[in-house]
Design a protein around this motif. Structure first.
Motif, short mmCIF file in Angstrom:
data_model
loop_
_atom_site.label_atom_id
_atom_site.label_comp_id
_atom_site.label_asym_id
_atom_site.label_seq_id
_atom_site.Cartn_x
_atom_site.Cartn_y
_atom_site.Cartn_z
N PHE A 1 0.97 -1.14 -0.15
CA PHE A 1 0.18 0.08 -0.05
C PHE A 1 0.99 1.11 -0.28
N THR A 2 2.27 0.92 -0.31
CA THR A 2 2.75 2.62 -0.37
C THR A 2 3.54 2.59 -1.55
N SER A 3 4.85 3.15 -2.03
CA SER A 3 5.67 3.44 -2.50
C SER A 3 6.88 3.98 -2.02
N SER B 1 -2.44 -0.67 -10.96
CA SER B 1 -1.12 -0.47 -11.38
C SER B 1 -1.00 -1.45 -11.72
N MET B 2 -1.29 -2.92 -11.39
CA MET B 2 -0.53 -4.50 -11.51
C MET B 2 -2.12 -4.81 -12.16
N LEU B 3 -2.98 -4.92 -12.42
CA LEU B 3 -4.47 -4.81 -13.09
C LEU B 3 -4.19 -4.09 -14.62
N ALA B 4 -3.90 -3.25 -14.47
CA ALA B 4 -3.42 -2.78 -15.90
C ALA B 4 -2.43 -2.85 -16.95
N ASP B 5 -1.12 -3.32 -15.98
CA ASP B 5 -0.11 -3.84 -16.20
C ASP B 5 0.31 -5.38 -17.66
N GLU C 1 10.97 -0.62 -7.08
CA GLU C 1 9.36 0.05 -6.85
C GLU C 1 9.05 -1.24 -5.24
N PHE C 2 9.46 -1.01 -4.43
CA PHE C 2 9.24 -2.03 -3.45
C PHE C 2 7.93 -2.41 -3.62
N GLY C 3 7.36 -1.26 -3.12
CA GLY C 3 5.87 -1.10 -2.90
C GLY C 3 5.49 -2.19 -4.22
N TYR C 4 5.19 -1.65 -5.47
CA TYR C 4 4.53 -2.78 -6.56
C TYR C 4 5.29 -3.89 -6.44
N GLY C 5 5.96 -4.17 -6.45
CA GLY C 5 7.18 -5.54 -5.95
C GLY C 5 5.93 -6.38 -4.65
#
Length: 316
Positions: A61-63, A80-84, A283-287
């Protein structure tokens, strides 16, 4: 009441009451040792499993780029993951390769276990069990490096010997289908020893009187396998399928070392996407969001396996 009479009454009551049992020092030590081992196991699970999962969930839940403090962004990473597209494709690649690995691994392990279980001599069963289990003891990274050279398009040993018999070089790791197939086969070759050992132990535990009754009734070996042996070892098959699927969904070493996720994104698994987003792009939040997504998919598929097991698994 006189003193002798009171003393006699006390003595009688003491004799009537059962003596207190003293705990043996050895049993006390075994109890403490058991609690200590349980505590170590709980500590291991907490440090290496529970805490990382909780930390990944919070980081999702963070950047966070490690340099600056984490910034709360809510569900932005999941959106972002669902649109990547590449990340979603990595989920599809992972699921497809995992299904192929599990099916081939269970089938090969069962076939080898049935063949070895038919050997009458103990030394032969021991030899085959050791031989088939040995690849599992090798380092996955070392096996991947070795196989990468073995299946190299230009300098690989496999293509060299194929050329000697007039077969043109095969792009094992240079085509999308070839790379995925090669990685699946190598993974199955290395991991099949685990399911093989499980199935050998399960087949040896099948009651002999049931097999003898089937033989007396005239059941063929194939019918005995399909109607008696497989239903009786179905709990072991379920356990092997769950473990194999969890391991296959976390596939990383083989595709990363042998193909770096290529050609293109043909062998880019979810764990490779996590590594690229987290450790390469910082991008540890995204990962972490990708990791949580993978965890939820594994839990969902495992739940489906257990639901299917209610009708397919036979418990004695």
């Amino acid at each position: 009441m006189s003193a002798p009479t009171a003393a006699a009454a006390v003595t009688a009551r003491a004799a009537a009451s059962p003596p207190r049992r003293k705990r043996h020092p050895t049993k006390q030590g075994e109890g403490r040792f058991g609690f200590m081992m349980i505590g170590l196991a709980v500590l291991f699970v907490a440090v290496f499993t529970a805490i990382p999962i909780i930390a990944s969930f919070l980081l999702s839940f963070t950047s966070w780029d490690v340099i600056s403090p984490p910034e709360f962004i809510g569900l932005k990473n999941y959106k972002s993951m669902l649109a990547d597209g590449p990340v979603l494709k990595s989920f599809g690649v992972t699921i497809g390769m995992a299904i192929a690995i599990v099916v081939l691994q269970l089938t090969l392990g069962l076939v080898l276990a049935v063949l070895v279980n038919q050997r009458r001599r103990t030394w032969m069963r021991t030899f085959f069990r050791t031989t088939f289990y040995l690849p599992l003891l090798a380092s996955t990274a070392a096996v991947s490096i070795f196989m990468g050279y073995l299946f190299d398009y230009q300098f690989g040993v496999v293509n060299y010997y194929l050329g000697l018999i007039g077969i043109p070089a095969v792009p094992w790791l240079n085509s999308s289908f070839g790379a995925a197939t090669t990685i699946v086969l190598i993974t199955v070759w290395q991991q099949a020893g685990f399911t093989f050992v499980l199935f050998v132990a399960a087949l040896m535990a099948v009651p002999t009187d049931v097999l003898e009754a089937a033989q007396i009734d005239g059941a063929s070996p194939l019918r005995t396998l399909l109607r008696i042996k497989i239903p009786l070892i179905s709990p072991t098959i379920l356990f092997a399928a769950v473990v194999a699927l969890i391991n296959a969904m976390q596939l990383f070493d083989q595709p990363y070392i042998m193909t770096k996720g290529g050609p293109g994104t043909a062998t880019t698994t979810v764990t490779i996407s996590m590594y690229q987003k987290g450790f390469q792009n910082l991008e540890f939040g995204y990962g972490s969001a990708i990791a949580i997504g993978l965890l939820l998919i594994i839990l969902a598929i495992t739940g489906i396996q257990f639901l299917a097991a209610r009708k397919l698994v036979f418990y004695q």
